[in-house]
Design an enzyme around this catalytic site. Structure first.
Site: not given
Ligand code: SF4
Lengths: 191, 331
Positions: A36, A100
């Site tokens: 990025h 996310k």
């Molecule tokens: S589940 Fe936990 S380790 Fe995996 S991306 Fe999300 S915060 Fe990071």
């Protein structure tokens, strides 16, 4: 459930609304912080991202025969790419951002202006998502950025995600953040 | 005993096989959410991912995290040899694709492809006390802290060779090691408060601590994948505070602090955090936190730290005990 196929058209993307569940099929590129930064700074991109999907992900990839196999590929935190994302959407014509946790105001504005949506993949569901990756089509920046940060070109089938930010400026994460801030205020005041 | 092979297997289990108490908590949470709701569907995906990773022996999450080994060894043990084995195991697990190439040389900015460097993975050695046992306050409680139904579940799934003892006084001469893998998204959300905290209106008491913990959960949305778990240390200094907080994450979700006021705070924070409405992945819902594990330590008159280790739903912790060549898998 709506199906989205690569190349992703502006029309299809503008028809999506926050909260809708979609299935993405076709080509998806991965990229993390180093990519990025490189792209937003005007760095050259060896592949065309136009009408494409950029997935915030650093996968676990193992060699298989002549090529590669992805064994784990969940999303990484998108907020880290906020300083660069709007510029990349403008410059490279990305139509789907997958990640996310949502993004900030600049990305939201770029989504509305250029016709791009933000899709939330299931954080931590790396095995499940890897199952949706049918093939590794190629990789760029492997030597400069390393395997985790490289730009992987993947072929996915029915990769499920939820529209988090649409082209009308609706942002599910903002809504949850605002409502939970109110709930937090009440709980803190309770004593 | 070939410790390198044994620890490689411990990594495989930790990275791909979510502890059954965490999985059970996710299942319970899914049923608590409204059917067909976003939160319910997300939680079901987490459960599905858990099953798939276990079955394929592939990482639960692509961020295979910081690896920390908590050792408890008899007197006179060659800890350097064990540390060498841990490093060799990390190298081998990385080659097998059980660990991502997940290490950056901070100054050079380049990838350390073996995942092995100075002090990396981290190994902490102790004599005597079990690393699984840092329950609240200065009390050391011995014995089984896991209820029998969960123990049965463990026995059933792994086909026997799993200890139903989550914690306890180690047998003489046994070596016990617990591995924790903690991802960056969750570690970035760990926090340390110095009370009093004006912005939070948090004073130097458990009420102030409660405010810090709720604030930490709120701040984690969008970053550490919810639902999460809190490991907390009240008191101590900054450095020990983080270590003690992290160790609390080794405790099973279903236990409670043996200190009544801490147990009450654990329950209250869990309940209130789940009323924030953040939900799995920050997309709304009733499931924001799976557990709060709190310990108290002494402090200086001048300091009152509240240290929080935030763990995401991929709460990876597993152990193994070796007694006179007999191997027992824990967790
Ligand atoms: S589940 Fe936990 S380790 Fe995996 S991306 Fe999300 S915060 Fe990071």
């Amino acid at each position: 459930m709506k199906e989205l196929r690569y190349p992703f058209s502006e029309e299809a993307v503008r028809a999506l609304r926050a909260g809708e569940v979609v299935q993405v099929t076709g080509r998806v590129f991965t990229g993390r912080d180093r990519l990025h930064k490189h792209l937003a700074g005007g760095g050259a991109c060896p592949v065309s991202l136009r009408d494409g999907a950029l997935y915030h992900c650093g996968p676990v990839v193992v060699p298989q025969g002549e090529g590669w196999r992805v064994v784990a590929a969940g999303p990484t935190t998108s907020a880290r790419e906020e300083p660069y994302m709007a510029e990349i959407v403008a410059r490279h014509g990305v139509r789907l951002i997958i990640g996310k946790g949502g993004m900030g105001a600049a990305t939201k504005a770029a989504c509305a202006r250029y016709g791009c949506v933000y899709l939330q993949a299931v954080g931590g569901a790396a095995a499940l998502i890897a199952q949706r990756i049918k093939r590794v089509e190629g990789v760029s920046f492997l030597d400069t950025f390393g395997a985790t940060e490289a730009l992987w070109q993947l072929e996915v089938e029915a990769f499920e995600a939820v529209v988090g930010i649409d082209t009308c400026g609706r942002d599910l994460f903002d809504e949850v953040r605002a409502a939970s801030a109110e709930a937090l205020r009440e709980l803190l005041a309770r004593g | 005993m070939n410790w390198t092979d044994l620890l490689t297997e411990l990594i495989r289990r930790t990275t791909s096989d979510l502890p059954s108490d965490v999985e059970a908590a996710l299942r319970t949470a899914a049923t608590a959410e409204a059917a067909q709701s976003q939160a319910c569907v997300l939680l079901q995906s987490l459960v599905a991912n858990t099953g798939l990773a276990r079955q394929q022996a592939t990482p639960l999450c692509q961020d295979t995290g910081t690896l920390t080994f908590f050792w408890q060894v008899p007197r006179g043990t060659d800890t350097q040899a064990l540390e060498r084995s841990a490093r060799a195991a990390v190298r081998s697990a990385t080659e097998k694709g059980w660990l991502r190439r997940n290490t950056i040389d901070t100054l050079a900015g380049t990838s350390v492809d073996t995942n092995v460097a100075e002090g990396w993975p981290a190994c902490h050695f102790e004599q005597g006390e079990s690393p699984r046992e840092p329950l609240g306050g200065q009390i050391t409680a011995h014995g089984d802290v896991r209820p029998p139904d969960l123990a049965d579940e463990l026995q059933g799934r792994d086909g026997g060779r799993v200890s139903s003892r989550a914690a306890g006084s180690p047998e003489r001469g046994s070596v016990e090691v617990w591995l924790m893998q903690k991802g960056g998204g969750s570690e970035n959300m760990s926090a340390q408060y110095s009370l009093p905290d004006e912005a939070l209106d948090a004073g130097r008491d458990l009420e102030g601590v409660r405010k810090c913990l709720l604030q930490t959960v709120w701040r984690a949305q969008g970053f550490g994948c919810a639902p999460g778990v809190l490991g907390v240390c009240i008191g101590s200094d900054r450095a020990e505070g983080f270590m003690t907080a992290k160790r609390q994450l080794l405790r099973p979700l279903c236990d409670a602090s043996p200190v009544p006021e801490l147990a009450a705070l654990e329950r209250r924070v869990l309940d209130e955090a789940n009323r924030l409405g953040i939900g799995p992945m920050g997309m709304g819902g009733k499931t924001t936190l799976l557990g709060a594990k709190i310990a108290a330590r002494p402090r200086l008159p001048a300091s009152y730290f509240v240290t929080v280790a935030y763990m995401c739903w991929v709460c990876r912790r597993r152990g193994v005990r070796v007694t006179e060549g007999v191997v027992e898998w824990l967790g």
